[in-house]
Enzyme design. Structure first.
Site, PDB file in Angstrom:
ATOM      1  N   ASP A  27       0.776  -1.306  -0.058  1.00  0.00           N
ATOM      2  CA  ASP A  27       0.004  -0.092   0.122  1.00  0.00           C
ATOM      3  C   ASP A  27       0.933   1.306  -0.148  1.00  0.00           C
ATOM      4  O   ASP A  27       0.255   2.218   0.131  1.00  0.00           O
ATOM      5  CB  ASP A  27      -0.984   0.155   1.176  1.00  0.00           C
ATOM      6  CG  ASP A  27      -2.004  -1.072   1.266  1.00  0.00           C
ATOM      7  OD1 ASP A  27      -2.430  -1.575   0.143  1.00  0.00           O
ATOM      8  OD2 ASP A  27      -1.872  -1.928   2.495  1.00  0.00           O
ATOM      9  N   GLY A  28       2.204   1.142  -0.301  1.00  0.00           N
ATOM     10  CA  GLY A  28       3.118   2.235  -0.251  1.00  0.00           C
ATOM     11  C   GLY A  28       4.358   1.820   0.047  1.00  0.00           C
ATOM     12  O   GLY A  28       4.753   0.809   0.348  1.00  0.00           O
ATOM     13  N   SER A  63       2.343   6.760   0.936  1.00  0.00           N
ATOM     14  CA  SER A  63       1.478   6.069   1.869  1.00  0.00           C
ATOM     15  C   SER A  63       0.078   6.152   1.173  1.00  0.00           C
ATOM     16  O   SER A  63      -0.590   7.387   1.225  1.00  0.00           O
ATOM     17  CB  SER A  63       1.564   6.498   3.169  1.00  0.00           C
ATOM     18  OG  SER A  63       0.626   5.515   3.834  1.00  0.00           O
ATOM     19  N   ARG A  64      -0.354   5.190   0.500  1.00  0.00           N
ATOM     20  CA  ARG A  64      -1.556   5.364  -0.326  1.00  0.00           C
ATOM     21  C   ARG A  64      -2.901   5.386   0.418  1.00  0.00           C
ATOM     22  O   ARG A  64      -3.839   6.120   0.150  1.00  0.00           O
ATOM     23  CB  ARG A  64      -1.873   4.299  -1.542  1.00  0.00           C
ATOM     24  CG  ARG A  64      -0.418   4.188  -2.391  1.00  0.00           C
ATOM     25  CD  ARG A  64      -0.937   3.183  -3.487  1.00  0.00           C
ATOM     26  NE  ARG A  64       0.345   3.065  -4.283  1.00  0.00           N
ATOM     27  CZ  ARG A  64       1.507   2.273  -4.001  1.00  0.00           C
ATOM     28  NH1 ARG A  64       1.313   1.673  -3.194  1.00  0.00           N
ATOM     29  NH2 ARG A  64       2.437   2.388  -4.960  1.00  0.00           N
ATOM     30  N   ILE A  65      -2.805   4.880   1.528  1.00  0.00           N
ATOM     31  CA  ILE A  65      -3.936   4.747   2.646  1.00  0.00           C
ATOM     32  C   ILE A  65      -3.689   5.317   3.978  1.00  0.00           C
ATOM     33  O   ILE A  65      -4.622   5.159   4.750  1.00  0.00           O
ATOM     34  CB  ILE A  65      -4.475   3.281   2.464  1.00  0.00           C
ATOM     35  CG1 ILE A  65      -3.822   2.235   3.119  1.00  0.00           C
ATOM     36  CG2 ILE A  65      -5.045   2.778   0.981  1.00  0.00           C
ATOM     37  CD1 ILE A  65      -4.233   0.940   3.420  1.00  0.00           C
TER      38      ILE A  65
END
Length: 499
Positions: free
Chosen positions: A343-344, A368-370
């Site tokens: 997720d990153g 950091s996507r989320i």
């Protein structure tokens, strides 16, 4: 003999006679295979026609293996335990068991191998249950959105590249840039955070393993951590299974409603081990000689990290896999595979490390996507445009090398950027609470640090941290005006004491 005893004896004889009347003698058939060849952690076996992938095998000499490859005539198995008596001709049988790991409260604070056997000189941990190393990841309906932060104690990560509980965040960079140190800092910071930790070391030197364990013991981190070790001298099969053992233990606690953090150090070594096993088993090689299913192996492992819904207990498993690059080549096969799965990533750069910026996190290549969804609103508000402003400062700073005059606004931006760069520097093994992160961000955003020379930033932040420790009335949810007023007083006092 009394009448009661005679009656009981007669009844017993009658039941035995009835059982003998209906019993039929039949031959008991069991499969028995034979080792054809053995070497390099691999055993080729003939026989055992009903053997399936991931079946456990027992050898007559006491060795153990796991079925890893099937072809028309032979079975390829990876050795999990091998005695000196293991040789061609040794009899082999199916153990009729699936590979599992003992789990339970007794595992906390222990150093074990991927099979659950102790490596710390203590007794075998008492198993509450046995957890399969391989099992399906949680279904979509059983998962929840990442909504709670996992703090690392690092200024850059907690503010600009936040991580949430249940996230998979990759630590990537060349060897020697501090990837493991960053992971250990995160693990040490989880003390009193209600997070159980699993630290998996794959293929490392024994001296490095001992140093890391002593470090965790010195900082009291073993009180909530299980260390799973498959050192460089271990069988390749154990090195391959090590991350799955760590995942199984974390998964057990996650389903108990606990929050867990599992660190895989590192998956580059794991991929090389899997490539070694696959080539020995004569599987066709693909890109960079890795087998075609290497992507699915890591996806199968990392997809099990998640945040469960409240109906499933609300537990979470956060994964911090570590991967190594060669001379910063982030586009290599294994790194790109893992970047697409996670997720990153937190990318560590060799040029920043050489320039004295520690930790050497490249903010431009890190994402950091989320994690932003899990940030506290106060932290998220202060972080705001800080990442973008810092990247713009790095571009503006290039113009200062030519000695040209700059506009006043550009000079101010460059000065603030240099102050921020000094703020973001952090010593190893010095994780800081999230309240301190909010304090320095408010001080920076309000311009309280603009006139301070960069070399005075570090001692000023130390004084700010010391004063914050005694301010119990300030919490993240406290009004910003209260924070701003208090931080301004502390900065003023710190400047006055320096002068």
């Amino acid at each position: 003999m009394s009448s009661d005893l005679k009656r009981d004896a007669t009844s017993l004889l009658q039941r035995q006679a009835q059982w003998l009347d209906h019993h039929q003698l039949q031959p008991r058939i069991t499969e028995c295979g034979q080792v054809v060849s053995v070497g390099d952690g691999i055993a080729w076996i003939s026989g055992l026609p009903t053997a399936a992938i991931d079946d456990l095998l027992s050898f007559a000499d006491g060795s153990q293996a796991l079925v890893f490859d099937l072809n028309q005539k032979l079975i390829g198995a990876i050795l999990l335990h091998a005695t000196e008596r293991l040789t061609a001709g040794t009899e082999v049988s199916l153990a009729n068991l699936k590979l599992s790991l003992p789990v339970g409260p007794a595992m906390v604070g222990r150093v074990i191998d991927p099979l659950g056997l102790p490596l710390d000189g203590e007794e075998v941990p008492e198993a509450e249950l046995w957890q399969p190393l391989e099992c399906p990841s949680a279904t979509i309906t059983a998962r929840d959105f990442v909504h709670h932060p996992l703090y690392t104690g690092n200024r850059i990560i907690d503010t600009l590249i936040p991580i949430g509980r249940g996230q998979r965040q990759l630590l990537i960079g060349d060897e020697g840039l501090g990837r493991s140190s960053l992971a250990l800092d995160t693990l040490i910071y989880q003390k009193d955070q209600d997070v159980l930790c699993i630290y998996v070391m794959i293929g490392q030197r024994r001296s490095n393993v001992i140093d890391n364990i002593e470090l965790l013991r010195r900082y009291g981190a073993l009180d909530y951590t299980t260390v799973i070790v498959a050192e460089g001298s271990a069988l390749p099969g154990l090195q391959h299974l090590a991350p799955f053992a760590g995942c199984a233990l974390a998964e057990y606690w996650m389903h108990q409603g606990r929050h867990t953090l599992v660190i895989y150090d590192d998956l580059s070594t794991h991929a090389k081990t899997y490539r070694e096993l696959s080539l020995l088993l004569r599987r066709p090689p693909g890109r960079e000689a890795y087998p075609g299913d290497i992507f699915s192996v890591h996806a199968r492992l990392l997809e099990r990290a998640t945040c469960l819904s409240a109906a499933q207990g609300g537990g979470s498993m956060t994964a911090l896999p570590i991967v190594e690059t060669n001379q910063g080549e982030i586009e290599a096969y294994i790194p790109t595979n893992l970047i697409s799965i996670t997720d990153g990533q937190v990318y560590l750069d060799a040029a920043l490390f050489s320039g004295g910026f520690r930790p050497a996190i490249d903010i431009g290549k890190s994402v950091s996507r989320i994690g932003g969804n899990a940030q506290h609103p106060a932290i998220k508000h202060e972080a705001g445009r800080m990442k973008l402003d810092y990247l713009q400062f790095l571009e503006l700073e290039v113009f200062t090398r030519f000695g040209s005059r700059l506009e006043a606004s550009m000079e101010k931006a460059i000065r603030r950027g240099r102050v921020l760069r000094e703020i973001l520097k952090q010593e190893r093994l010095a994780p800081e609470p999230i309240r301190f992160q909010l304090a320095w961000m408010i001080a920076f955003n309000e311009g309280m640090l603009d006139e301070i020379e960069p070399d005075r930033i570090s001692p000023l932040l130390l004084k700010l941290s010391q004063r914050l420790q005694s301010a119990d009335e300030l919490e993240l949810d406290s009004p910003r005006e209260q924070w701003q007023h208090q931080v301004a007083d502390w900065v003023h006092q710190a400047e006055a004491s320096d002068s």
